[in-house]
Structure formats: C-alpha cells, structure tokens
Write a protein that holds these residues in place. Structure first.
Motif, PDB file in Angstrom:
ATOM      1  N   ASN A 195     -34.035   1.722  -4.430  1.00 41.69           N
ATOM      2  CA  ASN A 195     -32.605   1.939  -4.194  1.00 41.69           C
ATOM      3  C   ASN A 195     -32.221   1.727  -2.731  1.00 41.69           C
ATOM      4  O   ASN A 195     -31.202   2.242  -2.282  1.00 41.69           O
ATOM      5  N   GLU A 211     -28.625   0.834  -1.710  1.00 42.27           N
ATOM      6  CA  GLU A 211     -27.569   1.808  -1.990  1.00 42.27           C
ATOM      7  C   GLU A 211     -27.229   2.610  -0.744  1.00 42.27           C
ATOM      8  O   GLU A 211     -28.085   2.820   0.107  1.00 42.27           O
ATOM      9  N   ILE A 261     -27.319   8.202  -3.388  1.00 41.72           N
ATOM     10  CA  ILE A 261     -27.820   8.443  -4.740  1.00 41.72           C
ATOM     11  C   ILE A 261     -27.580   9.908  -5.070  1.00 41.72           C
ATOM     12  O   ILE A 261     -27.372  10.739  -4.186  1.00 41.72           O
ATOM     13  N   GLN A 292     -22.331   5.491  -9.854  1.00 42.67           N
ATOM     14  CA  GLN A 292     -23.345   5.950  -8.905  1.00 42.67           C
ATOM     15  C   GLN A 292     -24.742   5.681  -9.462  1.00 42.67           C
ATOM     16  O   GLN A 292     -24.920   5.397 -10.641  1.00 42.67           O
ATOM     17  N   LYS A 297     -23.947   3.029 -12.353  1.00 40.68           N
ATOM     18  CA  LYS A 297     -24.597   1.890 -11.709  1.00 40.68           C
ATOM     19  C   LYS A 297     -26.035   1.791 -12.209  1.00 40.68           C
ATOM     20  O   LYS A 297     -26.521   0.726 -12.562  1.00 40.68           O
TER      21      LYS A 297
END
Length: 173
Positions: free
Chosen positions: A33, A36, A39, A96, A124
């Motif tokens: 991730n 991103e 999270i 998210q 997401k």
C-alpha cells in the motif's frame, strides 16, 4: 501455587517472536500500500483490536502512511451475522484501503462477518491480516498477511495474548 492454564497450554511464539511477526506484517502492509496516503486498520474487538493497535504503532514508525484505527464490535458467538458497530463512526471508509485485523483465522466465520460493513460501500481495497492462520477454513476467507501458519487438530485451541504483557505470545491449548 501452579496455574492449571500453564500446564495445559504450550507456548508456540514468545513475546519477542510475536512482535517480530507483527513488525513483518506491518512492512508487508506498507509494501502493498505504499502508493496510498492513508489506510484504515479495522481490528476485531478483543485480541484482534490489540493486534491492530500494535500494527498501527509499527506502521507509524516505518512509513509515512496516515493510519486510522477503528474497532469492530459484534457478537462473535452467534451463528448468524450480528450487527457490527465501529467504535469511531467519524472515520469514513468509502473509497479507502481497509485492513481487517484479527488474531486467529480458524474457520473464517468471524472474518466473513467482519467484512460485511465494507461490502456495502465502494472500497478501494479490503485486505485481511492475522497473526495465526489455523487453516481450518469453512468460509472462502484467506488472509493477505499471516504471521504464522499452524496446522492443528479441530479440538486444539490457539490463543493469542497481546493485552497482558506478562503473558504476551501465542499458545496452543
């Protein structure tokens, strides 16, 4: 006086080994991730939430990710889906990345129930992290992040203790 729990349980992972597994999982979550900005760690009430708190600390130490922590509360003893409550309703989950966090993946029922609120909105990505995967799955649930895979008999019980520092570790009963 001898504690009968000490006689009937065998330690599988020490506190240090458990912490090492949690840190490795944090690195894996960050690797998967890294693009991103933030999270959400959704810890299942009990030791799953304790695991999520420790993951939160590790992720904050190793990454620039903004980590939001929520606790999922529901009745795990029911054989049907119970209502799930977030401890912090102000955290938006839509669009998210959410990592649902629990201590042990056994049959997958608890994690299947825990995924329900995230399936009602556009996400997401939804991932699953566990410290121990017992591999007795009855539901189509697998973990994206596993600290330790352990083949056990159905009658054996795996206990992860993170909430009591003096006993922290993974035990087989």
């Amino acid at each position: 006086m001898i504690d009968t729990n000490e006689i009937t349980r065998r330690q599988i992972l020490t506190s240090l080994q458990t912490q090492q597994k949690i840190r490795r999982i944090a690195f894996e979550i960050y690797e998967q991730n890294f693009e991103e900005r933030s999270i959400i760690l959704a810890g299942i009430a009990g030791e799953g939430y304790e695991f999520a708190k420790k993951l939160n600390q590790e992720l904050r130490a190793i990454s620039p990710l903004e980590v939001k922590l929520i606790e999922l509360k529901f009745d795990k003893s029911l054989n049907h889906q119970s209502e799930i409550h977030f401890d912090d309703q102000s955290v938006p989950v839509e669009n998210q990345v959410v990592v649902v966090v629990d201590d042990v993946l056994n049959t997958g029922r608890t994690l299947a129930f825990a995924l329900e609120p995230f399936l009602k909105v556009q996400m997401k990505k939804v991932q699953v992290a566990v410290i121990v995967d017992r591999e007795h799955h009855k539901f189509p649930i697998s973990a994206d992040y596993v600290g330790y895979s352990l083949n056990t008999t159905i009658s054996e019980r795996v206990e992860v203790i993170l909430s009591r520092p003096s006993e922290e570790g993974v035990y087989l009963k």
